[in-house]
Design a protein around this motif. Structure first.
Motif: not given
Length: 364
Positions: A120-126, A227-231, A233-237, A261-265
């Motif tokens: 949800r708090t993605a970077t502009p690049q994300g 999955v584009v960007e994710a921590a 412990d995120s819901g995306s994971l 935000l790259s660590r989840g990916c």
């Protein structure tokens, strides 16, 4: 149909009788009309005496009538497990929703699709990556599914709406509610050109436990999840884990080793997710033909402008990681005044973005 739907709604709107109990009743007695025709004792053998009594005595007529009126409006539908238009992909997962509330193009529910999710708090690049990948994959013939959240989800929906194949937003509220409010305009566009889908009764407000639950529908509808960007412990994971459990493909875009935000990916890639650098990587893994008209899209997608001359040299020194002005001063050999003059121009040109904490990030 309205008579059948009446009984489906009556079953699903009984408090305490959740999807698992609903499936047990359907397996034991058949269609909902039959469930309500058997005696309380027979029901108690399946769901227990307390729930059997609730099922027999609960008055949900007002809710049923409101739902039937909503389903009668143009563009709205309520589909049960028995409906031919019910998404066939969801019938393959262990816990398909008994009813789904749909606003928009029902035919998209059975179209080939890919889910795109992320922070949800993605970077502009994300966000730029999510939008560009979604547009390209939609242009390739894949309907894009996401969850209408801020950040990556919203960017994926926006990109898909620019493509040819539409988008599906699976929400954690009633289909008649918009959450978050900042996505109201986007939600209206999706309802017009795509689909808003919910398993929750009309009027259901946003509740924290609803969103992880809806994730199984996001992954279940799709052939795969990107999955584009994710921590970590995120819901995306959670969505990615459900996709793997549902035998769907999982894709992840790598990022900076310094970005949370790259660590989840990166975690997903270590666990076997397909590392994705371009939209073609996704299509190749899905064995999906790439149309000749589809533009090439990589994970560095952003503005079409290419840096030249001094800008190119400065952006090369900046790199793609978020960076502080102090670090840039040392790296580029500039005075703070000269640095901020350059940063201002590049920000106005859309080449960099200002991040929380006073940092900057290159976008293209």
């Amino acid at each position: 149909m309205s008579a059948d739907l009446h009984y489906w709604l009556r079953l699903c709107l009984v408090p305490g009788v959740g999807p698992e109990r609903q499936r047990e009743l359907l397996a034991s007695f058949g269609l909902p009309e039959r469930i309500f025709s058997v005696g309380q004792f027979a029901l108690a053998q399946v769901i227990g005496e307390r729930l059997a009594e609730t099922l027999k005595k609960h008055d949900n007529v007002a809710q049923i009538e409101a739902a039937l009126a909503w389903a009668g409006e143009s563009g709205n539908a309520i589909l049960s497990l028995a409906d031919a238009a019910y998404p066939q992909a969801l019938l393959q997962i262990p816990d398909p929703p008994t009813l789904i509330y749909v606003k928009g193009r029902v035919a998209l529910l059975n179209a080939p699709s890919l889910a795109i999710v992320g922070a949800r708090t993605a970077t502009p690049q994300g966000e730029a990556n999510a939008e560009a990948f979604a547009q390209a994959l939609s242009q390739a013939g894949l309907t894009i599914i996401s969850g209408l959240a801020l950040g990556v989800d919203a960017a994926a929906h926006r990109g898909a709406l620019k493509g040819a194949s539409g988008t599906i937003a699976v929400v954690g509220t009633g289909a008649d509610r918009i959450y978050p409010a900042r996505n109201a305009k986007l939600a209206r566009e999706i309802a017009e050109h795509g689909v808003i889908l919910s398993e929750f009764p009309l009027g259901t407000p946003p509740a924290a436990y609803n969103f992880p639950r809806r994730n199984r529908i996001i992954s279940g509808l799709a052939r795969g999840v990107l999955v584009v960007e994710a921590a970590v412990d995120s819901g995306s994971l959670i969505t990615a884990r459900m996709a793997a459990e549902q035998d769907r493909d999982v894709f992840a875009i790598p990022g900076s080793i310094h970005s949370p935000l790259s660590r989840g990916c990166h975690k997903l890639i270590k666990q076997g997710a397909k590392l994705v650098e371009s939209a073609e990587d996704v299509l190749e893994e899905l064995r999906w033909a790439r149309p000749s008209s589809m533009p090439a899209v990589t994970a560095l997608a952003g503005a079409d402008l290419q840096p030249m001359g001094e800008d190119a040299d400065f952006l090369a020194k900046m790199g793609f990681d978020p960076i502080t002005p102090d670090t840039l001063v040392a790296r580029a050999g500039l005075t703070p005044e000269a640095l901020f003059a350059i940063l201002t121009v590049l920000e106005l040109d859309g080449r960099i973005a200002r991040l929380p904490g006073g940092r900057f990030q290159r976008i293209n």
